[in-house]
Design a protein around this motif. Structure first.
Motif, PDB file in Angstrom:
ATOM      1  N   ALA A 112      59.516  31.903 -62.706  1.00 10.54           N
ATOM      2  CA  ALA A 112      60.159  33.078 -62.128  1.00 10.54           C
ATOM      3  C   ALA A 112      60.475  34.142 -63.169  1.00 10.54           C
ATOM      4  O   ALA A 112      60.566  35.335 -62.853  1.00 10.54           O
ATOM      5  CB  ALA A 112      61.443  32.661 -61.406  1.00 10.54           C
ATOM      6  N   ALA A 113      60.631  33.728 -64.430  1.00  7.69           N
ATOM      7  CA  ALA A 113      61.060  34.661 -65.479  1.00  7.69           C
ATOM      8  C   ALA A 113      59.953  35.098 -66.423  1.00  7.69           C
ATOM      9  O   ALA A 113      60.127  36.058 -67.177  1.00  7.69           O
ATOM     10  CB  ALA A 113      62.191  34.025 -66.296  1.00  7.69           C
ATOM     11  N   VAL A 114      58.803  34.415 -66.400  1.00  9.57           N
ATOM     12  CA  VAL A 114      57.813  34.636 -67.451  1.00  9.57           C
ATOM     13  C   VAL A 114      57.237  36.049 -67.446  1.00  9.57           C
ATOM     14  O   VAL A 114      56.926  36.605 -68.510  1.00  9.57           O
ATOM     15  CB  VAL A 114      56.687  33.579 -67.377  1.00  9.57           C
ATOM     16  CG1 VAL A 114      55.879  33.725 -66.102  1.00  9.57           C
ATOM     17  CG2 VAL A 114      55.789  33.656 -68.608  1.00  9.57           C
ATOM     18  N   SER A 115      57.093  36.670 -66.282  1.00  8.51           N
ATOM     19  CA  SER A 115      56.522  38.021 -66.254  1.00  8.51           C
ATOM     20  C   SER A 115      57.405  39.017 -66.987  1.00  8.51           C
ATOM     21  O   SER A 115      56.916  39.989 -67.565  1.00  8.51           O
ATOM     22  CB  SER A 115      56.290  38.479 -64.815  1.00  8.51           C
ATOM     23  OG  SER A 115      55.198  37.800 -64.250  1.00  8.51           O
ATOM     24  N   ARG A 116      58.707  38.783 -66.976  1.00  7.64           N
ATOM     25  CA  ARG A 116      59.644  39.654 -67.698  1.00  7.64           C
ATOM     26  C   ARG A 116      59.288  39.695 -69.185  1.00  7.64           C
ATOM     27  O   ARG A 116      59.360  40.739 -69.838  1.00  7.64           O
ATOM     28  CB  ARG A 116      61.065  39.130 -67.504  1.00  7.64           C
ATOM     29  CG  ARG A 116      62.085  39.549 -68.568  1.00  7.64           C
ATOM     30  CD  ARG A 116      62.604  40.945 -68.348  1.00  7.64           C
ATOM     31  NE  ARG A 116      63.735  41.204 -69.231  1.00  7.64           N
ATOM     32  CZ  ARG A 116      63.658  41.736 -70.445  1.00  7.64           C
ATOM     33  NH1 ARG A 116      62.468  42.052 -70.954  1.00  7.64           N
ATOM     34  NH2 ARG A 116      64.741  41.950 -71.175  1.00  7.64           N
ATOM     35  N   VAL A 117      58.877  38.553 -69.725  1.00  9.55           N
ATOM     36  CA  VAL A 117      58.503  38.472 -71.136  1.00  9.55           C
ATOM     37  C   VAL A 117      57.058  38.901 -71.346  1.00  9.55           C
ATOM     38  O   VAL A 117      56.735  39.671 -72.263  1.00  9.55           O
ATOM     39  CB  VAL A 117      58.721  37.032 -71.654  1.00  9.55           C
ATOM     40  CG1 VAL A 117      58.207  36.882 -73.089  1.00  9.55           C
ATOM     41  CG2 VAL A 117      60.185  36.651 -71.566  1.00  9.55           C
ATOM     42  N   ALA A 118      56.172  38.438 -70.474  1.00  7.53           N
ATOM     43  CA  ALA A 118      54.731  38.656 -70.667  1.00  7.53           C
ATOM     44  C   ALA A 118      54.296  40.096 -70.463  1.00  7.53           C
ATOM     45  O   ALA A 118      53.206  40.477 -70.910  1.00  7.53           O
ATOM     46  CB  ALA A 118      53.940  37.747 -69.721  1.00  7.53           C
ATOM     47  N   THR A 119      55.103  40.901 -69.795  1.00  7.87           N
ATOM     48  CA  THR A 119      54.713  42.300 -69.571  1.00  7.87           C
ATOM     49  C   THR A 119      55.229  43.234 -70.668  1.00  7.87           C
ATOM     50  O   THR A 119      54.991  44.440 -70.602  1.00  7.87           O
ATOM     51  CB  THR A 119      55.214  42.801 -68.203  1.00  7.87           C
ATOM     52  OG1 THR A 119      56.619  42.556 -68.082  1.00  7.87           O
ATOM     53  CG2 THR A 119      54.486  42.083 -67.069  1.00  7.87           C
ATOM     54  N   ILE A 120      55.903  42.697 -71.673  1.00  5.79           N
ATOM     55  CA  ILE A 120      56.318  43.508 -72.821  1.00  5.79           C
ATOM     56  C   ILE A 120      55.133  43.600 -73.778  1.00  5.79           C
ATOM     57  O   ILE A 120      54.673  42.585 -74.314  1.00  5.79           O
ATOM     58  CB  ILE A 120      57.547  42.898 -73.525  1.00  5.79           C
ATOM     59  CG1 ILE A 120      58.731  42.802 -72.553  1.00  5.79           C
ATOM     60  CG2 ILE A 120      57.924  43.730 -74.745  1.00  5.79           C
ATOM     61  CD1 ILE A 120      59.937  42.074 -73.132  1.00  5.79           C
ATOM     62  N   LEU A 121      54.616  44.780 -73.986  1.00  2.00           N
ATOM     63  CA  LEU A 121      53.371  44.943 -74.742  1.00  2.00           C
ATOM     64  C   LEU A 121      53.470  44.403 -76.164  1.00  2.00           C
ATOM     65  O   LEU A 121      52.509  43.817 -76.672  1.00  2.00           O
ATOM     66  CB  LEU A 121      52.959  46.415 -74.747  1.00  2.00           C
ATOM     67  CG  LEU A 121      52.564  46.988 -73.385  1.00  2.00           C
ATOM     68  CD1 LEU A 121      52.176  48.467 -73.517  1.00  2.00           C
ATOM     69  CD2 LEU A 121      51.406  46.201 -72.766  1.00  2.00           C
ATOM     70  N   ALA A 122      54.603  44.600 -76.813  1.00  2.00           N
ATOM     71  CA  ALA A 122      54.747  44.107 -78.187  1.00  2.00           C
ATOM     72  C   ALA A 122      54.734  42.584 -78.225  1.00  2.00           C
ATOM     73  O   ALA A 122      54.245  41.980 -79.197  1.00  2.00           O
ATOM     74  CB  ALA A 122      56.034  44.640 -78.810  1.00  2.00           C
ATOM     75  N   VAL A 123      55.248  41.943 -77.185  1.00  5.06           N
ATOM     76  CA  VAL A 123      55.170  40.480 -77.091  1.00  5.06           C
ATOM     77  C   VAL A 123      53.716  40.062 -76.944  1.00  5.06           C
ATOM     78  O   VAL A 123      53.254  39.119 -77.585  1.00  5.06           O
ATOM     79  CB  VAL A 123      56.006  39.960 -75.901  1.00  5.06           C
ATOM     80  CG1 VAL A 123      55.685  38.489 -75.617  1.00  5.06           C
ATOM     81  CG2 VAL A 123      57.491  40.125 -76.186  1.00  5.06           C
ATOM     82  N   ARG A 124      52.974  40.768 -76.110  1.00  6.95           N
ATOM     83  CA  ARG A 124      51.560  40.443 -75.912  1.00  6.95           C
ATOM     84  C   ARG A 124      50.783  40.588 -77.214  1.00  6.95           C
ATOM     85  O   ARG A 124      49.934  39.747 -77.537  1.00  6.95           O
ATOM     86  CB  ARG A 124      50.946  41.316 -74.811  1.00  6.95           C
ATOM     87  CG  ARG A 124      51.595  41.151 -73.456  1.00  6.95           C
ATOM     88  CD  ARG A 124      50.808  41.842 -72.351  1.00  6.95           C
ATOM     89  NE  ARG A 124      49.590  41.113 -72.044  1.00  6.95           N
ATOM     90  CZ  ARG A 124      49.532  40.057 -71.255  1.00  6.95           C
ATOM     91  NH1 ARG A 124      50.619  39.580 -70.688  1.00  6.95           N
ATOM     92  NH2 ARG A 124      48.379  39.456 -71.014  1.00  6.95           N
ATOM     93  N   ARG A 125      51.076  41.633 -77.973  1.00  3.18           N
ATOM     94  CA  ARG A 125      50.382  41.814 -79.257  1.00  3.18           C
ATOM     95  C   ARG A 125      50.696  40.668 -80.211  1.00  3.18           C
ATOM     96  O   ARG A 125      49.803  40.148 -80.898  1.00  3.18           O
ATOM     97  CB  ARG A 125      50.763  43.156 -79.874  1.00  3.18           C
ATOM     98  CG  ARG A 125      50.144  44.364 -79.167  1.00  3.18           C
ATOM     99  CD  ARG A 125      50.319  45.620 -79.990  1.00  3.18           C
ATOM    100  NE  ARG A 125      51.705  46.032 -80.086  1.00  3.18           N
ATOM    101  CZ  ARG A 125      52.298  46.869 -79.230  1.00  3.18           C
ATOM    102  NH1 ARG A 125      51.610  47.366 -78.197  1.00  3.18           N
ATOM    103  NH2 ARG A 125      53.560  47.212 -79.387  1.00  3.18           N
ATOM    104  N   SER A 126      51.967  40.272 -80.262  1.00  3.00           N
ATOM    105  CA  SER A 126      52.367  39.197 -81.162  1.00  3.00           C
ATOM    106  C   SER A 126      51.698  37.880 -80.777  1.00  3.00           C
ATOM    107  O   SER A 126      51.153  37.165 -81.637  1.00  3.00           O
ATOM    108  CB  SER A 126      53.893  39.035 -81.125  1.00  3.00           C
ATOM    109  OG  SER A 126      54.307  37.948 -81.936  1.00  3.00           O
TER     110      SER A 126
END
Length: 223
Positions: A99-113
């Motif tokens: 339920a919470a993962v999209s909140r993290v996965a849609t942050i572009l800097a997180v995706r780059r890391s």
């Protein structure tokens, strides 16, 4: 069996399309490593929920993820994930993480890391690995030897996810995990349209072995 040399297979697709089942089976049959990149986002989410308050900003999340230590096992028979020394292999399958993962996965800097960390795992395995997720064929490993977009109709995808969670989530929660997460993630990743050179395989009416057979045929042609 792919006997020697690098061989990288990239598999993208929406939730419930059969990516994990296909990738693990392919890795076993071909003697390759296996990486579930979605699990890396889930591991990051578990750490965010454990370590940050609900009021945390995107910048707080990025700092936490960039500073985290990830440990990933790429054995297709026993994939495991740890973050900052905590084994989260079981935890990341809980409905609260989904339920919470999209909140993290849609942050572009997180995706780059995390993209950089995924590439490090691929390199550590001399590119002998099957990698599955959302934007593997286009962002993480656009130079993979075989690139596949695995799709299935929504009803089949929801049914598969319901079987996977085996009563640990309600029907509404399962539908939300599949359809809502796809909708959220599609804002930062294209996993519904095949890029040039990517082969689309519809798994709706195929068994996992039949899907793997098609991918092996693609691999043999690429070799």
């Amino acid at each position: 069996m792919i006997e020697s040399g690098s061989f990288l297979v990239a598999i993208d697709g929406p939730s419930g399309s059969g990516k994990s089942t296909t990738a693990k089976l392919l890795a076993r049959r071909q003697g390759l490593g296996y990486l579930d990149t979605g699990a890396m986002y889930r591991a990051a989410t578990a750490e965010v929920l454990r370590s940050l308050p609900e009021s945390a900003t995107d910048e707080d999340v990025v700092a936490l993820v960039e500073g985290a230590e990830f440990t990933v096992s790429t054995d297709p028979d026993a994939p495991r994930f740890a973050i900052n020394g905590i084994d989260v292999t079981t935890e990341i399958r809980e409905p609260r993480i989904a339920a919470a993962v999209s909140r993290v996965a849609t942050i572009l800097a997180v995706r780059r890391s995390l993209t950089q960390r995924m590439r490090e795992v691929i390199s550590d395995h001399q590119r002998r690995i099957v990698v599955e997720g959302r934007d593997i064929t286009t962002v993480v490993a656009p130079d993979a030897d075989v690139r596949v977009l695995l799709v299935a109709d929504p009803q089949a995808r929801v049914a598969r996810r319901a079987a996977e969670v085996a009563g640990k989530a309600t029907a509404a929660e399962v539908t939300d995990q599949v359809l809502r997460r796809d909708r959220d993630d599609s804002t930062v990743s294209n996993f519904t349209d095949a890029a040039e050179g990517v082969t689309v395989i519809d798994s709706t009416f195929l068994s996992p072995d039949e899907v793997v057979d098609q991918i092996i045929s693609l691999a043999e042609a690429a070799r």
